[in-house]
Write a protein that holds these residues in place. Structure first.
Motif, PDB file in Angstrom:
ATOM      1  N   MET A 140      43.045  45.812  62.058  1.00  0.00           N
ATOM      2  CA  MET A 140      43.525  46.421  60.808  1.00  0.00           C
ATOM      3  C   MET A 140      44.693  45.627  60.229  1.00  0.00           C
ATOM      4  O   MET A 140      44.850  45.539  59.011  1.00  0.00           O
ATOM      5  N   ALA A 141      45.518  45.058  61.109  1.00  0.00           N
ATOM      6  CA  ALA A 141      46.625  44.222  60.610  1.00  0.00           C
ATOM      7  C   ALA A 141      46.052  43.055  59.804  1.00  0.00           C
ATOM      8  O   ALA A 141      46.582  42.694  58.735  1.00  0.00           O
ATOM      9  N   ALA A 142      44.949  42.478  60.295  1.00  0.00           N
ATOM     10  CA  ALA A 142      44.306  41.369  59.571  1.00  0.00           C
ATOM     11  C   ALA A 142      43.692  41.869  58.254  1.00  0.00           C
ATOM     12  O   ALA A 142      43.815  41.222  57.201  1.00  0.00           O
ATOM     13  N   HIS A 143      43.040  43.028  58.305  1.00  0.00           N
ATOM     14  CA  HIS A 143      42.454  43.577  57.069  1.00  0.00           C
ATOM     15  C   HIS A 143      43.546  43.909  56.053  1.00  0.00           C
ATOM     16  O   HIS A 143      43.344  43.782  54.844  1.00  0.00           O
ATOM     17  N   CYS A 144      44.707  44.339  56.568  1.00  0.00           N
ATOM     18  CA  CYS A 144      45.822  44.649  55.672  1.00  0.00           C
ATOM     19  C   CYS A 144      46.299  43.369  54.977  1.00  0.00           C
ATOM     20  O   CYS A 144      46.511  43.351  53.756  1.00  0.00           O
ATOM     21  N   ALA A 145      46.432  42.303  55.759  1.00  0.00           N
ATOM     22  CA  ALA A 145      46.848  41.021  55.174  1.00  0.00           C
ATOM     23  C   ALA A 145      45.846  40.582  54.108  1.00  0.00           C
ATOM     24  O   ALA A 145      46.229  40.114  53.018  1.00  0.00           O
ATOM     25  N   ALA A 146      44.560  40.778  54.396  1.00  0.00           N
ATOM     26  CA  ALA A 146      43.516  40.374  53.435  1.00  0.00           C
ATOM     27  C   ALA A 146      43.620  41.200  52.149  1.00  0.00           C
ATOM     28  O   ALA A 146      43.566  40.658  51.037  1.00  0.00           O
ATOM     29  N   ALA A 147      43.779  42.518  52.319  1.00  0.00           N
ATOM     30  CA  ALA A 147      43.844  43.412  51.145  1.00  0.00           C
ATOM     31  C   ALA A 147      45.085  43.101  50.304  1.00  0.00           C
ATOM     32  O   ALA A 147      45.011  43.017  49.066  1.00  0.00           O
ATOM     33  N   TYR A 148      46.225  42.920  50.956  1.00  0.00           N
ATOM     34  CA  TYR A 148      47.469  42.662  50.215  1.00  0.00           C
ATOM     35  C   TYR A 148      47.410  41.285  49.539  1.00  0.00           C
ATOM     36  O   TYR A 148      47.875  41.114  48.413  1.00  0.00           O
ATOM     37  N   GLN A 149      46.828  40.321  50.248  1.00  0.00           N
ATOM     38  CA  GLN A 149      46.743  38.980  49.640  1.00  0.00           C
ATOM     39  C   GLN A 149      45.932  39.021  48.337  1.00  0.00           C
ATOM     40  O   GLN A 149      46.341  38.464  47.316  1.00  0.00           O
ATOM     41  N   ARG A 150      44.789  39.716  48.402  1.00  0.00           N
ATOM     42  CA  ARG A 150      43.941  39.798  47.201  1.00  0.00           C
ATOM     43  C   ARG A 150      44.704  40.454  46.054  1.00  0.00           C
ATOM     44  O   ARG A 150      44.652  40.011  44.904  1.00  0.00           O
ATOM     45  N   THR A 151      45.437  41.526  46.381  1.00  0.00           N
ATOM     46  CA  THR A 151      46.132  42.263  45.320  1.00  0.00           C
ATOM     47  C   THR A 151      47.284  41.432  44.757  1.00  0.00           C
ATOM     48  O   THR A 151      47.540  41.444  43.544  1.00  0.00           O
ATOM     49  N   ILE A 152      47.969  40.699  45.633  1.00  0.00           N
ATOM     50  CA  ILE A 152      49.079  39.839  45.159  1.00  0.00           C
ATOM     51  C   ILE A 152      48.531  38.742  44.237  1.00  0.00           C
ATOM     52  O   ILE A 152      49.082  38.475  43.169  1.00  0.00           O
ATOM     53  N   LEU A 153      47.410  38.135  44.646  1.00  0.00           N
ATOM     54  CA  LEU A 153      46.833  37.072  43.804  1.00  0.00           C
ATOM     55  C   LEU A 153      46.406  37.632  42.450  1.00  0.00           C
ATOM     56  O   LEU A 153      46.655  37.023  41.402  1.00  0.00           O
ATOM     57  N   GLU A 154      45.773  38.809  42.472  1.00  0.00           N
ATOM     58  CA  GLU A 154      45.323  39.430  41.222  1.00  0.00           C
ATOM     59  C   GLU A 154      46.507  39.790  40.309  1.00  0.00           C
ATOM     60  O   GLU A 154      46.358  39.828  39.090  1.00  0.00           O
ATOM     61  N   GLN A 155      47.640  40.053  40.902  1.00  0.00           N
ATOM     62  CA  GLN A 155      48.811  40.490  40.132  1.00  0.00           C
ATOM     63  C   GLN A 155      49.350  39.364  39.249  1.00  0.00           C
ATOM     64  O   GLN A 155      50.030  39.625  38.262  1.00  0.00           O
ATOM     65  N   GLY A 156      48.994  38.135  39.595  1.00  0.00           N
ATOM     66  CA  GLY A 156      49.440  37.005  38.777  1.00  0.00           C
ATOM     67  C   GLY A 156      50.946  37.008  38.603  1.00  0.00           C
ATOM     68  O   GLY A 156      51.681  37.066  39.570  1.00  0.00           O
ATOM     69  N   ALA A 157      51.385  36.987  37.351  1.00  0.00           N
ATOM     70  CA  ALA A 157      52.832  36.929  37.077  1.00  0.00           C
ATOM     71  C   ALA A 157      53.411  38.319  36.799  1.00  0.00           C
ATOM     72  O   ALA A 157      54.591  38.463  36.468  1.00  0.00           O
ATOM     73  N   GLU A 158      52.562  39.367  36.909  1.00  0.00           N
ATOM     74  CA  GLU A 158      53.040  40.738  36.631  1.00  0.00           C
ATOM     75  C   GLU A 158      54.010  41.191  37.715  1.00  0.00           C
ATOM     76  O   GLU A 158      53.955  40.704  38.850  1.00  0.00           O
ATOM     77  N   PRO A 159      54.879  42.152  37.420  1.00  0.00           N
ATOM     78  CA  PRO A 159      55.862  42.593  38.428  1.00  0.00           C
ATOM     79  C   PRO A 159      55.210  43.304  39.620  1.00  0.00           C
ATOM     80  O   PRO A 159      54.177  43.948  39.477  1.00  0.00           O
ATOM     81  N   PHE A 160      55.869  43.153  40.779  1.00  0.00           N
ATOM     82  CA  PHE A 160      55.398  43.840  41.991  1.00  0.00           C
ATOM     83  C   PHE A 160      56.017  45.238  42.006  1.00  0.00           C
ATOM     84  O   PHE A 160      56.920  45.539  42.786  1.00  0.00           O
ATOM     85  N   ASP A 161      55.520  46.090  41.129  1.00  0.00           N
ATOM     86  CA  ASP A 161      56.105  47.420  40.980  1.00  0.00           C
ATOM     87  C   ASP A 161      55.419  48.425  41.902  1.00  0.00           C
ATOM     88  O   ASP A 161      54.532  48.075  42.681  1.00  0.00           O
ATOM     89  N   GLU A 162      55.817  49.679  41.780  1.00  0.00           N
ATOM     90  CA  GLU A 162      55.257  50.698  42.674  1.00  0.00           C
ATOM     91  C   GLU A 162      53.741  50.818  42.514  1.00  0.00           C
ATOM     92  O   GLU A 162      53.016  50.992  43.484  1.00  0.00           O
TER      93      GLU A 162
END
Ligand code: FAD
Length: 411
Positions: A311-333
């Motif tokens: 699950m730690a690996a799946h978490c890294a995968a999920a967060y990585q995808r979301t961070i990449l998709e976020q582009g230059a937008e703020p990392f807000d709540e």
């Protein structure tokens, strides 16, 4: 260039750090142990990882040990019979569609931490407190907390009562790595050997450790019962004797596992208790800044189903995808909640599977395990749950569906 800091250099934190680094992000890792301290320290886990989680590591080119790590080819299940009998009442083996593997986290995390620094990543050494995160929140655009299980960040990431089933540890757990005493390796099963009895569980598997291959023996004793017997043990020799005794008395068909073996090293054993919990992964600092939990800090499961590192690996995968998709937008709540929701899509099944295994097995699960002995398709389906526990939901969570499936599979 976006500035991201990850607190903790374990399976979740390092995998995300290296993954984002590969995509050109400037990542800082803050951790309490150097690569050398990790490598020479106490054993951390039995860390069996399955294909789906390993695939993400391979996609990032982080599978440094493939070819050297012994494969985990299948699951061998055994359930104890009546007292006094030495053969299991239920026994079956099933291959995994794709092999799993276990690389000692002392090897994996020290290699990854070194690689991260070699690739230009910044590593700071500090044992962080929730208060220390304020300074990080001022310096970085995103603060991720991947500091493992335990109460240290418990106030910051509140228990999610709607998703947490237990309020205390359910097992006394313990682990020892063993190696052959001579040059001949014992005839160990090249997979996960799982034992079940009235007082707890056992699983063992081949591991690539700091000095080469070992076998990891994991014991899980129901609170206060005869397998919850590790807390007074202070050295590996004592632990080994206790392990032999527990195998003889509770999993007699597995007792040969320790024949011709000895502890792999003086720090190659551990014991403790883990409280399964799901937390609100978004924490608010006194200043109002938001920080995001990952891996065990967000979702801690008892190791009974071997899901935490996966699950730690799946978490890294999920967060990585979301961070990449976020582009230059703020990392807000909103971004943080989206990241965790994506992880929870996967983690909820592992959590349910792990929690249910801690409870007495209901009739339909016993029937499934018994039928697996004579119907290979049932054994095969059960074995794949460790790789993909999403099949558990809707199958073994539903008595009628499970019994119908057994009838159909047995024809
Ligand atoms: C005995 C045992 C057997 C297990 N067997 C399996 C198995 O077979 N399969 C499986 O999938 N899972 C298994 N697990 C669970 C698995 O090991 C964990 O779920 C996994 O390691 C979680 O990864 P993580 O990165 O979230 O946390 P961790 O691996 O705990 O990493 C946390 C990191 O944070 C650092 N850190 C901690 N506190 C601080 C702080 N205050 N400041 C800075 N740094 C800090 C630590 O040094 C470490 O680098 C087992 C666990 C145990 C205990």
């Amino acid at each position: 260039m976006r500035r991201i800091v990850i607190v903790g250099a374990g399976q979740a934190g390092m995998l995300l750090a290296l993954g984002l680094q590969r995509h050109g992000y400037q990542i800082t890792v803050v951790t309490d142990r150097s690569a050398e301290e990790l490598r020479t320290g106490r054993v951390l886990s039995n860390q069996c990882m399955f294909d789906k989680a390993l695939r993400f590591e391979r996609d990032q080119g982080l599978n440094f040990w493939d070819g050297r790590v012994p494969p985990v080819n299948g699951i061998a299940f055994g359930a104890a019979g009546e007292a006094g009998t030495t053969s299991p009442a239920i026994s079956w083996q099933a291959p995994l569609d794709n092999p799993g593997q276990s690389v000692d986290q002392r090897v994996k995390m020290s290699d990854w931490l070194t690689e991260f620094a070699d690739r230009g990543g910044e590593v700071r050494f500090s044992r962080m407190t929730p208060e220390d995160l304020e300074e990080l929140a001022r310096e970085f655009e995103l603060v991720l907390v991947a500091a493992g299980r335990g109460p240290q960040f418990g106030k910051l990431f509140a228990r999610d009562d709607s998703r947490s089933v237990f309020s205390e540890p359910q097992r006394g757990i313990s682990l020892i790595y063993v190696v052959p005493t001579g040059s001949e390796a014992p005839d160990w099963y090249q997979g996960v050997t799982f034992g079940l009895c009235a007082d707890g569980e056992f699983f063992s598997l081949p591991v690539l450790s700091v000095n080469g291959p070992v076998h990891g023996l994991y014991f899980s004793g129901i609170n206060g019962g005869p397998i919850d017997c590790w807390s007074d043990i202070t050295d590996a020799g004592q632990f080994f004797e206790q392990a032999e005794k527990v195998l003889r008395n509770h999993f007699p068909w597995l007792a040969p596992i320790t024949e011709g073996t000895q502890p792999a090293g003086p720090l190659d054993f551990l014991h403790g208790r883990i409280s399964p919990v799901v937390r609100d992964a978004v924490g608010t600092l006194d200043s109002g800044a938001k920080v995001l939990a990952m891996g065990d800090t967000a979702v801690t499961n008892d190791p009974i189903a071997g899901q935490g590192a996966n699950m730690a690996a799946h978490c890294a995968a999920a967060y990585q995808r979301t961070i990449l998709e976020q582009g230059a937008e703020p990392f807000d709540e909103q971004f943080m909640r989206r990241s965790f929701d994506r992880f929870w899509d996967t983690a909820q099944h592992a959590t349910r599977f792990s929690n249910d295994l801690l409870l007495p097995a209901p009739r339909h699960v016993v029937a499934t395990l018994a039928t697996a002995q004579t119907v290979p398709a049932v054994a095969h389906r059960f074995a794949q749950l460790f790789n993909d526990p999403s099949d558990y939901t809707g199958w073994l969570t539903d008595e009628a569906a499970a019994m119908q499936y057994l009838t159909a599979a047995s024809q």
